[in-house]
Scaffold this motif. Structure first.
Motif: not given
Length: 223
Positions: A87-88, A136, A139, A172
């Motif tokens: 995912l990153y 995630r 966010s 962040h």
């Protein structure tokens, strides 16, 4: 001749696409392999050591019952780590792979106290993957915040947008520091302290890995 050139271009593009596909998934696949080795060697070795009973009176003692929780947690850490790496973007997949490789090498190479190091290493691996995945979700939740609803709190829609943007920026920034330096650095310090506290066999540093394999095979065969 033109048809042959077209086929050659399609063939070359196909191999390039496959190469890019594999390169993009290189680190998730590496993490999958490392976590599989962790489950097969470390978690199984830990369970074998916990279940082993020394022989008494020349007769083998029955194996003690052992909870499968360590193996389950190790497998969960591997699954979540692979998902987080997929995912990153960089450098997160590389950091995850480095932590898994470091944890595996630490336990295999320690000449003593290796099983005592497993829970701590597992905690770092599982906790790091959980933090990445939870961020995630968080966010996505903050991105969905409606500035019109927050306008009543901040006085106007413009101020609400600015406040939400500042809040996201701060979160962040803190998360980036933790994900890039904080937790990986904490893991490196912890691993160094384990090595410094337990010592290291310079004569045969790989004896630990051979011993783990011998224990798994010997105790597994006696079950």
């Amino acid at each position: 001749m033109e048809r042959i050139q077209d086929l050659a271009v399609v063939y070359a593009n196909g191999w390039i696409a496959i190469g890019l596909f594999l390169l993009d998934r290189l680190f998730p696949m590496a993490i999958l392999l490392l976590s599989g080795a962790w489950a097969g060697l470390i978690e199984r070795g830990l369970m074998a050591a916990a279940a082993f009973s020394p022989p008494r009176g020349g007769a083998p003692s029955p194996r003690r019952p052992v909870s499968p929780a360590p193996l389950i947690l190790g497998g969960l850490a591997g699954i979540l780590s692979v998902l987080a790496a997929a995912l990153y973007p960089a450098p997160i997949p590389q950091i995850i792979a480095a932590m898994w490789a470091g944890a595996l090498a630490l336990v295999l190479l320690l000449p003593s106290g290796r099983w005592e190091s497993v829970p701590g290493a597992r905690m770092f691996l599982l906790g790091y993957a959980l933090m990445l995945l939870l961020f995630r979700v968080f966010s996505a939740w903050t991105e969905a915040a409606d500035p019109y609803r927050w306008a009543a709190v901040f006085g106007s829609t413009g101020e609400a947008r600015e406040a939400l943007a500042r809040g996201r920026s701060l979160v962040h920034t803190v998360w980036t520091w933790l994900a890039w330096f904080g937790i990986p650095g904490g893991f490196a310090v912890w691993a160094f302290n384990r090595i410094a506290a337990l010592g290291f066999s310079l004569a045969d540093p790989r004896a630990g890995a051979a011993e783990i394999l011998r224990q798994i095979r010997g105790r597994g065969a006696s079950s």
